[in-house]
Design a protein around this motif. Structure first.
Motif, mmCIF file in Angstrom:
data_model
loop_
_atom_site.group_PDB
_atom_site.id
_atom_site.type_symbol
_atom_site.label_atom_id
_atom_site.label_comp_id
_atom_site.label_asym_id
_atom_site.label_seq_id
_atom_site.Cartn_x
_atom_site.Cartn_y
_atom_site.Cartn_z
ATOM 1 N N GLY A 397 31.723 34.506 -4.263
ATOM 2 C CA GLY A 397 31.381 33.913 -5.558
ATOM 3 C C GLY A 397 30.279 34.698 -6.251
ATOM 4 N N GLY A 398 29.444 33.994 -7.024
ATOM 5 C CA GLY A 398 28.371 34.646 -7.759
ATOM 6 C C GLY A 398 28.817 35.088 -9.154
ATOM 7 N N TYR A 399 27.895 35.750 -9.891
ATOM 8 C CA TYR A 399 28.225 36.213 -11.235
ATOM 9 C C TYR A 399 27.597 37.579 -11.458
ATOM 10 C CZ TYR A 399 23.484 35.404 -12.912
ATOM 11 O OH TYR A 399 22.125 35.484 -13.111
ATOM 12 N N ILE A 400 28.046 38.249 -12.498
ATOM 13 C CA ILE A 400 27.517 39.585 -12.803
ATOM 14 C C ILE A 400 26.217 39.389 -13.583
ATOM 15 C CG2 ILE A 400 27.920 41.766 -13.981
ATOM 16 C CD1 ILE A 400 30.914 41.313 -13.567
ATOM 17 N N SER A 401 25.127 39.741 -12.921
ATOM 18 C CA SER A 401 23.805 39.568 -13.571
ATOM 19 C C SER A 401 23.401 40.793 -14.360
ATOM 20 C CB SER A 401 22.749 39.241 -12.514
ATOM 21 O OG SER A 401 22.663 40.293 -11.553
ATOM 22 N N GLY A 414 26.323 50.863 -11.648
ATOM 23 C CA GLY A 414 27.310 49.871 -11.234
ATOM 24 C C GLY A 414 27.034 48.528 -11.846
ATOM 25 N N ILE A 415 27.428 47.463 -11.124
ATOM 26 C CA ILE A 415 27.142 46.105 -11.569
ATOM 27 C C ILE A 415 26.338 45.416 -10.475
ATOM 28 C CG2 ILE A 415 29.227 45.937 -12.990
ATOM 29 C CD1 ILE A 415 30.468 44.241 -10.709
ATOM 30 N N ASP A 416 25.569 44.370 -10.905
ATOM 31 C CA ASP A 416 24.828 43.560 -9.948
ATOM 32 C C ASP A 416 25.474 42.175 -9.892
ATOM 33 O OD1 ASP A 416 23.112 45.628 -9.513
ATOM 34 O OD2 ASP A 416 21.556 44.881 -10.891
ATOM 35 N N ILE A 417 25.649 41.670 -8.669
ATOM 36 C CA ILE A 417 26.229 40.337 -8.465
ATOM 37 C C ILE A 417 25.169 39.484 -7.802
ATOM 38 C CG2 ILE A 417 28.048 39.007 -7.307
ATOM 39 C CD1 ILE A 417 29.799 41.518 -7.397
ATOM 40 N N ALA A 418 24.863 38.321 -8.421
ATOM 41 C CA ALA A 418 23.779 37.459 -7.919
ATOM 42 C C ALA A 418 24.271 36.018 -7.788
ATOM 43 C CB ALA A 418 22.579 37.540 -8.857
ATOM 44 N N ARG A 419 23.408 35.179 -7.147
ATOM 45 C CA ARG A 419 23.643 33.761 -6.936
ATOM 46 C C ARG A 419 25.034 33.453 -6.338
ATOM 47 N NH1 ARG A 419 21.065 31.045 -12.411
ATOM 48 N NH2 ARG A 419 18.934 31.886 -12.142
ATOM 49 N N PRO A 420 25.351 34.015 -5.176
ATOM 50 C CA PRO A 420 26.637 33.747 -4.541
ATOM 51 C C PRO A 420 26.625 32.385 -3.822
ATOM 52 C CG PRO A 420 25.338 35.145 -3.127
ATOM 53 C CD PRO A 420 24.513 34.934 -4.374
ATOM 54 N N ASN A 421 27.777 31.955 -3.341
ATOM 55 C CA ASN A 421 27.859 30.732 -2.537
ATOM 56 C C ASN A 421 27.250 30.950 -1.161
ATOM 57 O OD1 ASN A 421 29.326 29.374 -4.590
ATOM 58 N ND2 ASN A 421 31.247 30.340 -3.865
ATOM 59 N N ILE A 490 17.299 38.999 -4.532
ATOM 60 C CA ILE A 490 18.506 39.100 -3.704
ATOM 61 C C ILE A 490 19.722 39.247 -4.617
ATOM 62 C CG2 ILE A 490 19.986 37.903 -2.049
ATOM 63 C CD1 ILE A 490 17.494 36.558 -0.920
ATOM 64 N N HIS A 491 20.440 40.334 -4.449
ATOM 65 C CA HIS A 491 21.674 40.570 -5.193
ATOM 66 C C HIS A 491 22.425 41.737 -4.546
ATOM 67 C CE1 HIS A 491 19.182 43.761 -6.889
ATOM 68 N NE2 HIS A 491 20.324 44.344 -7.325
ATOM 69 N N LEU A 492 23.680 41.981 -5.018
ATOM 70 C CA LEU A 492 24.478 43.120 -4.539
ATOM 71 C C LEU A 492 24.639 44.103 -5.682
ATOM 72 C CD1 LEU A 492 26.456 44.564 -2.525
ATOM 73 C CD2 LEU A 492 28.301 43.241 -3.595
ATOM 74 N N SER A 501 33.627 60.932 -9.645
ATOM 75 C CA SER A 501 33.384 60.466 -11.020
ATOM 76 C C SER A 501 33.131 58.967 -11.014
ATOM 77 C CB SER A 501 34.581 60.771 -11.914
ATOM 78 O OG SER A 501 34.812 62.168 -11.977
ATOM 79 N N LEU A 502 32.099 58.558 -11.741
ATOM 80 C CA LEU A 502 31.712 57.162 -11.802
ATOM 81 C C LEU A 502 32.707 56.373 -12.647
ATOM 82 C CD1 LEU A 502 29.262 55.592 -10.613
ATOM 83 C CD2 LEU A 502 28.168 55.814 -12.864
ATOM 84 N N LEU A 503 33.122 55.182 -12.140
ATOM 85 C CA LEU A 503 34.042 54.306 -12.855
ATOM 86 C C LEU A 503 33.372 52.966 -13.084
ATOM 87 C CD1 LEU A 503 37.283 55.005 -10.759
ATOM 88 C CD2 LEU A 503 36.624 56.079 -12.935
ATOM 89 N N ASN A 504 33.863 52.202 -14.072
ATOM 90 C CA ASN A 504 33.310 50.878 -14.342
ATOM 91 C C ASN A 504 33.972 49.867 -13.427
ATOM 92 O OD1 ASN A 504 32.299 48.488 -15.346
ATOM 93 N ND2 ASN A 504 32.598 49.045 -17.481
ATOM 94 N N PRO A 505 33.233 49.217 -12.529
ATOM 95 C CA PRO A 505 33.818 48.265 -11.590
ATOM 96 C C PRO A 505 34.588 47.138 -12.267
ATOM 97 C CG PRO A 505 31.578 48.802 -10.926
ATOM 98 C CD PRO A 505 31.782 49.396 -12.291
ATOM 99 N N ILE A 506 34.181 46.771 -13.480
ATOM 100 C CA ILE A 506 34.841 45.659 -14.169
ATOM 101 C C ILE A 506 36.331 45.937 -14.348
ATOM 102 C CG2 ILE A 506 34.943 44.386 -16.352
ATOM 103 C CD1 ILE A 506 32.570 43.689 -14.609
ATOM 104 N N ASP A 507 36.707 47.212 -14.513
ATOM 105 C CA ASP A 507 38.124 47.575 -14.730
ATOM 106 C C ASP A 507 38.975 47.424 -13.477
ATOM 107 O OD1 ASP A 507 37.435 48.217 -17.331
ATOM 108 O OD2 ASP A 507 37.113 50.351 -16.866
ATOM 109 N N TYR A 508 38.349 47.243 -12.318
ATOM 110 C CA TYR A 508 39.095 47.209 -11.064
ATOM 111 C C TYR A 508 38.963 45.900 -10.289
ATOM 112 C CZ TYR A 508 39.472 52.170 -12.012
ATOM 113 O OH TYR A 508 39.740 53.371 -12.618
ATOM 114 N N LEU A 509 38.097 44.998 -10.821
ATOM 115 C CA LEU A 509 37.876 43.721 -10.153
ATOM 116 C C LEU A 509 38.656 42.609 -10.841
ATOM 117 C CD1 LEU A 509 34.026 43.943 -9.515
ATOM 118 C CD2 LEU A 509 35.853 44.090 -7.790
#
Length: 510
Positions: A397-401, A414-421, A490-492, A501-509
């Motif tokens: 779970g969590g959201y993109i912070s 990249g992206i940060d994911i915080a407040r997971p279950n 605390i986050h990922l 080459s760097l890619l946007n994670p949003i396009d693959y999640l």
């Protein structure tokens, strides 16, 4: 044998047929003597009988007592029989006996016996098994040949089934005999047309089989097989067991094989069912290192069966009926996911087969009848149609912070994911762990290379549970979310690259 022929005027002791030339000569002599005896009836002269012995129509000598001569021949045979128990013997040559009435006996009995003993050839009386006009093995009597043929057949069929088959043939022959007797005693006013008699091969529709029953319909030698009586050396006469071994071994067949393009010694040996050693022994100009070329000829020696036995049998067996698989689509499941809604159940059917085998190998199989006993139940499978993202969500779970892009004067990779279950971190796709590292701005992080060409990075972890080089699967836990390295909480931190080459994670999640 001798007591049956000793009263004949001329005898072929081997074939037991009259020697007609000598018979005529004997009759002429008897008639002449009869005429002379009338003239000399009143005289004191007495005529006596002697016996002239011929071997293959060549005169050997004269004996004065026929019974003594026959006993002598019998003794020669008995002596041979004592040396070879269980065999009977006869003379190879034709022996002729011509009686003659004479006034003065001039017999040379002992010299004649000695000459006969020297010239006569004594052979064992045997029965030859003849296959395709070749005498293959010799047995003591016809009964042994019949026993051998039965053993050969029993190598191809079960004994119990064969006994049932033989019994059925005996019943058919009895029925045929009764039908023929009935016809022969019928009145002349009845029609000459006869009902067809039963043969050894029953019609398919006549058979009534029980489940798991197997009946032999016919057994026959496709090769020409017969037997005949012969005179041979006793050493060549075999027991049934010895003859069976020789038949099973097969006959040698030598021929030349023409090498084809791409052939090597190993493939030729395998194809001809011989060893490379045997191949080299037959072709002395070759060794294991020899190079063979297309067009070369190699000598081959194989063993082939003497006999070919065709067995036609009928059987009734129970078989499973395959069930069908019905597929239902479900948009709530991802593509590649499926579940069984109803398990399939095979059905049952009884099948009657007619099978033809040559030397035990099935060459033909025909279905005579099918009866469905239990219908199969189809299996229902639900398959997902929902499109799956290339990568799974790496956290519980969590959201993109924080998104990818410029942040605080620097580029956020990249992206940060915080407040997971929960703080569990999962592999976004199956692949191989390429790095498990601690220290620096990323703190504790893991890098994974995936089969689809993508590479993912998981940073600021509190702990890791995989090692470099380890294979992981999609959704497998690989660590615990934390705040190590350059982190404010605390986050990922999650990055995706392809080929560096760097890619946007949003396009693959998802």
């Amino acid at each position: 044998m001798w007591n049956k022929v000793k009263k004949q005027q001329a005898v072929d002791l081997r074939l037991k047929q009259p020697l007609y030339k000598h018979w005529i000569l004997a009759m002429v002599l008897l008639l002449s003597i009869s005429g002379v005896s009338n003239v000399l009836a009143s005289s004191d002269l007495v005529m006596e009988k002697v016996y002239h012995i011929y071997l293959e129509e060549e005169f050997i000598g004269t004996v004065e007592d026929e019974d003594d001569y026959l006993v002598f021949l019998e003794k020669l045979l008995e002596e041979e029989q004592e040396r070879h128990s269980g065999l009977t013997f006869d003379f190879k040559e034709t022996i002729g006996v011509i009686p003659e009435f004479v006034f003065i006996k001039n017999a040379n009995t002992e010299q004649t016996k000695e000459k006969l003993a020297e010239l006569l050839t004594i052979k064992a009386v045997a029965t030859a098994l003849v296959i395709e006009e070749d005498e293959v093995v010799y047995l003591a009597e016809q009964a042994a040949v019949s026993q051998l043929k039965k053993q050969i057949v029993l190598e191809q069929v079960e004994e119990e089934a064969f006994e049932v088959y033989v019994h059925s043939l005996q019943e058919e022959n009895l029925l045929k005999t009764n039908e023929e007797e009935t016809v022969s005693t019928s009145s002349s006013s009845e029609s000459d047309e006869r009902e067809p008699v039963h043969t050894s091969e029953k019609n398919d529709t006549e058979l009534e089989l029980e489940l798991d029953e197997k009946l032999i319909n016919s057994v026959s030698f496709t090769t020409d097989v017969e037997s005949k009586q012969v005179l041979i050396s006793p050493e060549k006469v075999k027991t049934v067991e010895e003859a069976m071994e020789e038949i099973e071994q097969g006959k040698e067949n030598q021929f030349y094989y023409e090498v084809k393009e791409g052939d090597v010694l190993g493939t030729i040996a395998s194809e001809m069912n011989v060893s490379i050693k045997e191949l080299l022994e037959l072709n002395e100009d070759l060794d294991k290192e020899s190079v063979i070329r297309a067009g070369d000829k190699l000598q081959i020696k194989t063993l082939e069966p003497y006999l070919e036995i065709e067995v036609v049998e009928h059987s009734k067996v129970e078989e499973e009926l395959d069930f069908d698989i019905e597929v239902k689509e479900d948009s709530s499941l991802f593509k590649g996911e499926e579940k069984v809604e109803r398990k399939g159940t095979p059905g049952l059917q009884h099948v009657e087969y007619k099978t033809v085998r040559l030397n035990g190998e099935m060459v033909e199989r025909e279905v005579l009848n099918k009866q469905v006993i239990e219908e199969p139940v189809s299996e229902i499978v639900i398959k997902g149609t929902k499109e799956r993202s290339e990568l799974a969500w790496p956290a519980d779970g969590g959201y993109i912070s924080s998104h990818q892009g410029k942040r605080w004067g620097r580029y956020h990779k990249g992206i940060d994911i915080a407040r997971p279950n929960s703080y569990s971190i999962y592999a976004a796709e199956s692949g191989t762990v390429t790095a498990v590292t601690s220290g620096g701005g990323y703190g504790n992080y893991i890098r994974i290379r995936h089969d689809n060409g993508l590479e993912t990075l998981y940073a600021h972890l509190n702990s890791t549970s995989v090692q470099a080089g380890q294979s992981v699967t999609r959704g497998q836990q690989i660590g615990i979310m934390g705040s190590t390295g350059d982190s404010t909480g605390i986050h990922l931190h999650f990055e995706v690259t392809r080929g560096g080459s760097l890619l946007n994670p949003i396009d693959y999640l998802p």
